[in-house]
Design an enzyme around this catalytic site. Sequence first.
Site, mmCIF file in Angstrom:
data_model
loop_
_atom_site.group_PDB
_atom_site.id
_atom_site.type_symbol
_atom_site.label_atom_id
_atom_site.label_comp_id
_atom_site.label_asym_id
_atom_site.label_seq_id
_atom_site.Cartn_x
_atom_site.Cartn_y
_atom_site.Cartn_z
ATOM 1 N N ASP A 84 -17.060 33.259 -9.757
ATOM 2 C CA ASP A 84 -16.826 32.300 -10.534
ATOM 3 C C ASP A 84 -15.674 31.578 -10.028
ATOM 4 O OD1 ASP A 84 -18.666 33.476 -12.166
ATOM 5 O OD2 ASP A 84 -17.658 33.289 -13.956
ATOM 6 N N ASP A 85 -15.790 30.111 -10.773
ATOM 7 C CA ASP A 85 -14.713 29.161 -10.579
ATOM 8 C C ASP A 85 -14.323 28.240 -9.299
ATOM 9 O OD1 ASP A 85 -14.312 29.595 -13.282
ATOM 10 O OD2 ASP A 85 -12.397 30.798 -12.890
ATOM 11 N N HIS A 135 -21.544 26.465 -13.290
ATOM 12 C CA HIS A 135 -20.308 27.049 -14.071
ATOM 13 C C HIS A 135 -19.505 25.870 -14.843
ATOM 14 C CE1 HIS A 135 -17.870 30.248 -15.639
ATOM 15 N NE2 HIS A 135 -16.874 30.005 -14.952
ATOM 16 N N HIS A 139 -14.741 23.623 -16.641
ATOM 17 C CA HIS A 139 -14.259 24.916 -17.088
ATOM 18 C C HIS A 139 -14.038 24.978 -18.788
ATOM 19 C CE1 HIS A 139 -13.302 29.198 -17.645
ATOM 20 N NE2 HIS A 139 -13.921 29.448 -16.497
ATOM 21 N N TYR A 176 -16.503 31.343 -19.985
ATOM 22 C CA TYR A 176 -15.980 32.434 -20.829
ATOM 23 C C TYR A 176 -16.834 33.200 -21.576
ATOM 24 C CZ TYR A 176 -11.865 29.154 -20.870
ATOM 25 O OH TYR A 176 -11.029 28.174 -20.319
ATOM 26 N N HIS A 228 -13.974 36.464 -9.200
ATOM 27 C CA HIS A 228 -13.783 35.153 -9.082
ATOM 28 C C HIS A 228 -13.148 35.105 -7.452
ATOM 29 C CE1 HIS A 228 -13.127 35.847 -13.381
ATOM 30 N NE2 HIS A 228 -13.382 34.425 -13.417
#
Length: 271
Positions: A84-85, A135, A139, A176, A228
């Site tokens: 992720d991210d 995603h 965020h 989340y 991540h």
Amino acid sequence: MRIGLVLLSLLLAAGCGEARSSAVPSPSSKSHHAFRVGGQFDAQVFGSRLAARQHGWPGPRMPVAPPPRNIDCRQLKCVALTFDDGPGDNTGHVLDTLAAHRARATFFMLGQMVTDGTRDFVRRMVSEGHELGNHSWDHPSLVGLSEGALRRELQRTQDVVQQVAGVRMHVMRPPYGSTNHEVEAMAKEEGLAQIMWDVDTLDWRDRNPGLVAKRSAEAKPGDIVLMHDIHPTTVEALPRLLDELDRKKFTYVTVSELIGSLTPGKAYHNG
């Protein structure tokens, strides 16, 4: 042909400065074949590629994904590694390590992270058989956003990834893991299945490669592992955890390979 030439003239008039600097071919040039479809000049193809160049993105060539694999996760010990991210400065090292283990993964990306400096990572993901996932743009917790804000978070990320890599994503992970009926409905509208996780490495909290590797190696067949690709400690942990999963004879798959047919809006995990 006459319509194509008219559109070409309009496009060049609108962006003539960029067109000259990028040496965009005219219909009569030798490189005109780059904008032909079925032997005919295609003004739509030309226009989309010119627009891409004017926005600073790559020109004609888009990455080509390898053919789909025939993997039966009912017979194999499959695990889906997810990141992720990103994409970020460390994503290239993650891709190198995955390639060394012939492992495919799924990258849930933030739209704002797809920049001139990281777009090649996104293109490489496609060409090496990884799956791209949405995603959100930057965020936020999607729960509680207005309908318009929620739509922008998903659509902007869909659009920038398609512009850079030519891929329309079919999976998303809500930041989340926060979701509700409104998020489900918007994901369905955008054609995105919601992908949760079974193993949380907590690499964002515990910047300890040993802990990250240990938690990942506890995955069971069918699990989705959350990591991540923006943390150097996760990059450091990755060879170790792959060695351990190799020893256990796991097959590394994308989430779509793991799950099979996906329903937009629906949330998935192994539990």
